[in-house]
Motif scaffolding. Sequence first.
Motif, short mmCIF file in Angstrom:
data_model
loop_
_atom_site.label_atom_id
_atom_site.label_comp_id
_atom_site.label_asym_id
_atom_site.label_seq_id
_atom_site.Cartn_x
_atom_site.Cartn_y
_atom_site.Cartn_z
N ALA A 1 14.47 22.56 36.64
CA ALA A 1 13.03 22.26 36.75
C ALA A 1 12.26 23.53 37.08
O ALA A 1 11.16 23.75 36.55
CB ALA A 1 12.79 21.20 37.83
N ALA A 2 12.83 24.38 37.94
CA ALA A 2 12.16 25.64 38.29
C ALA A 2 12.05 26.52 37.05
O ALA A 2 11.01 27.14 36.80
CB ALA A 2 12.94 26.36 39.40
N LEU B 1 2.24 19.46 29.37
CA LEU B 1 3.68 19.71 29.57
C LEU B 1 4.00 20.14 31.00
O LEU B 1 5.05 19.77 31.54
CB LEU B 1 4.16 20.79 28.60
CG LEU B 1 4.21 20.39 27.13
CD1 LEU B 1 4.63 21.58 26.27
CD2 LEU B 1 5.16 19.21 26.91
N ALA B 2 3.10 20.90 31.61
CA ALA B 2 3.36 21.43 32.96
C ALA B 2 3.71 20.32 33.95
O ALA B 2 4.49 20.53 34.88
CB ALA B 2 2.15 22.22 33.45
N GLN B 3 3.15 19.13 33.71
CA GLN B 3 3.40 18.02 34.63
C GLN B 3 4.89 17.66 34.70
O GLN B 3 5.37 17.23 35.74
CB GLN B 3 2.57 16.79 34.19
CG GLN B 3 1.08 17.14 34.17
CD GLN B 3 0.18 16.00 33.71
OE1 GLN B 3 0.28 14.88 34.18
NE2 GLN B 3 -0.73 16.29 32.79
N ASN B 4 5.61 17.89 33.60
CA ASN B 4 7.06 17.61 33.60
C ASN B 4 7.83 18.49 34.57
O ASN B 4 8.92 18.13 35.01
CB ASN B 4 7.65 17.85 32.20
CG ASN B 4 7.09 16.91 31.17
OD1 ASN B 4 6.94 15.72 31.43
ND2 ASN B 4 6.76 17.42 30.00
N GLY B 5 7.29 19.65 34.87
CA GLY B 5 8.00 20.60 35.72
C GLY B 5 8.07 20.21 37.19
O GLY B 5 8.72 20.88 37.98
N PHE B 6 7.39 19.12 37.54
CA PHE B 6 7.35 18.73 38.95
C PHE B 6 7.99 17.36 39.20
O PHE B 6 7.86 16.79 40.27
CB PHE B 6 5.89 18.74 39.44
CG PHE B 6 5.27 20.11 39.35
CD1 PHE B 6 5.47 21.04 40.35
CD2 PHE B 6 4.52 20.49 38.23
CE1 PHE B 6 4.92 22.32 40.27
CE2 PHE B 6 3.97 21.76 38.14
CZ PHE B 6 4.18 22.67 39.16
N GLU B 7 8.69 16.85 38.18
CA GLU B 7 9.28 15.52 38.32
C GLU B 7 10.49 15.53 39.25
O GLU B 7 10.75 14.58 39.96
CB GLU B 7 9.66 14.97 36.94
CG GLU B 7 8.44 14.34 36.27
CD GLU B 7 8.68 13.96 34.83
OE1 GLU B 7 9.82 14.09 34.34
OE2 GLU B 7 7.69 13.53 34.19
N VAL B 8 11.26 16.63 39.19
CA VAL B 8 12.43 16.72 40.07
C VAL B 8 11.96 17.26 41.42
O VAL B 8 11.34 18.32 41.49
CB VAL B 8 13.50 17.65 39.47
CG1 VAL B 8 14.67 17.80 40.44
CG2 VAL B 8 13.96 17.13 38.13
N GLU B 9 12.27 16.50 42.45
CA GLU B 9 11.82 16.87 43.79
C GLU B 9 12.63 18.04 44.33
O GLU B 9 13.86 18.04 44.22
CB GLU B 9 11.98 15.66 44.70
CG GLU B 9 11.27 15.81 46.01
CD GLU B 9 11.24 14.50 46.79
OE1 GLU B 9 11.34 14.58 48.01
OE2 GLU B 9 11.14 13.43 46.17
N GLY C 1 13.91 31.66 44.34
CA GLY C 1 13.27 32.27 43.18
C GLY C 1 12.06 31.49 42.72
O GLY C 1 11.25 31.99 41.95
N SER C 2 11.91 30.25 43.20
CA SER C 2 10.74 29.45 42.84
C SER C 2 9.67 29.64 43.91
O SER C 2 9.98 29.76 45.09
CB SER C 2 11.11 27.98 42.75
OG SER C 2 9.94 27.19 42.70
N ARG C 3 8.43 29.67 43.46
CA ARG C 3 7.33 29.81 44.42
C ARG C 3 6.62 28.47 44.64
O ARG C 3 5.58 28.42 45.29
CB ARG C 3 6.34 30.87 43.92
CG ARG C 3 6.94 32.28 44.03
CD ARG C 3 6.12 33.28 43.23
NE ARG C 3 4.78 33.45 43.78
CZ ARG C 3 3.78 34.04 43.10
NH1 ARG C 3 3.98 34.49 41.88
NH2 ARG C 3 2.62 34.18 43.64
N ALA C 4 7.19 27.40 44.09
CA ALA C 4 6.59 26.07 44.31
C ALA C 4 6.81 25.66 45.76
O ALA C 4 7.93 25.69 46.27
CB ALA C 4 7.22 25.06 43.37
#
Length: 157
Positions: A35-36, A81-89, A94-97
């Motif tokens: 997901a990242a 599409l970006a919304q798909n990137g946040f489905e996995v909690e 390396g991710s800045r989320a």
Amino acid sequence: MKLSRILLTIALTSAVAFTATAHGDKKDKSPEGQAAKYRHNVFGMIGYHFGPMGDMIKGKSDYNKDTFSKNADALASLAVLAQNGFEVEGTVKGSRAKKKIWEEKDKFDAGIKMFADNTAALATQAKSGDMAAIKPAFLKVADDCKQCHKSYRAKKK
Ligand code: HEC
């Protein structure tokens, strides 16, 4: 350990840490890692299409209706599409989320939905070629980038 050895170890460790920060861990096959990677890719493309429009708005490059419109269309698709990137909690090295995304997911989802709506509106305005209408639509989108990053994206390490 000899001093030269210690220095080499430090150099190698920081090189690895740098790679992980910049690109995430490509070998991370976990759902969170995948997901990242999706987020890095989709936001990388968002930046790719957003940049040339910003340059035209700022007058750094000449306004070209077709080029602007093509970038606006791509951005509108990518925002969906970006919304798909946040489905996995969860997040990974390396991710800045920020974790906060999943702690207040409803609020985050409303924000990213608004981003998709505002990019769609920009794509519509872009077809008119009317700068008086394009500019405010563009600034709205630019503000979405800024606000979301402020709340949900960690600072660069
Ligand atoms: C709804 C929230 C949100 C919006 C809106 C948003 N971003 Fe982001 N963006 C993020 C998050 C979260 C990350 C960090 C992703 C990660 O590292 O896992 C990110 C990362 C990025 C990155 C770095 C990509 C990489 O290589 O990892 C760029 C570039 C970027 N965003 C550009 C933009 C631009 C330009 C806009 C507006 C057109 C925008 N973003 C709108 C949340 C958002």
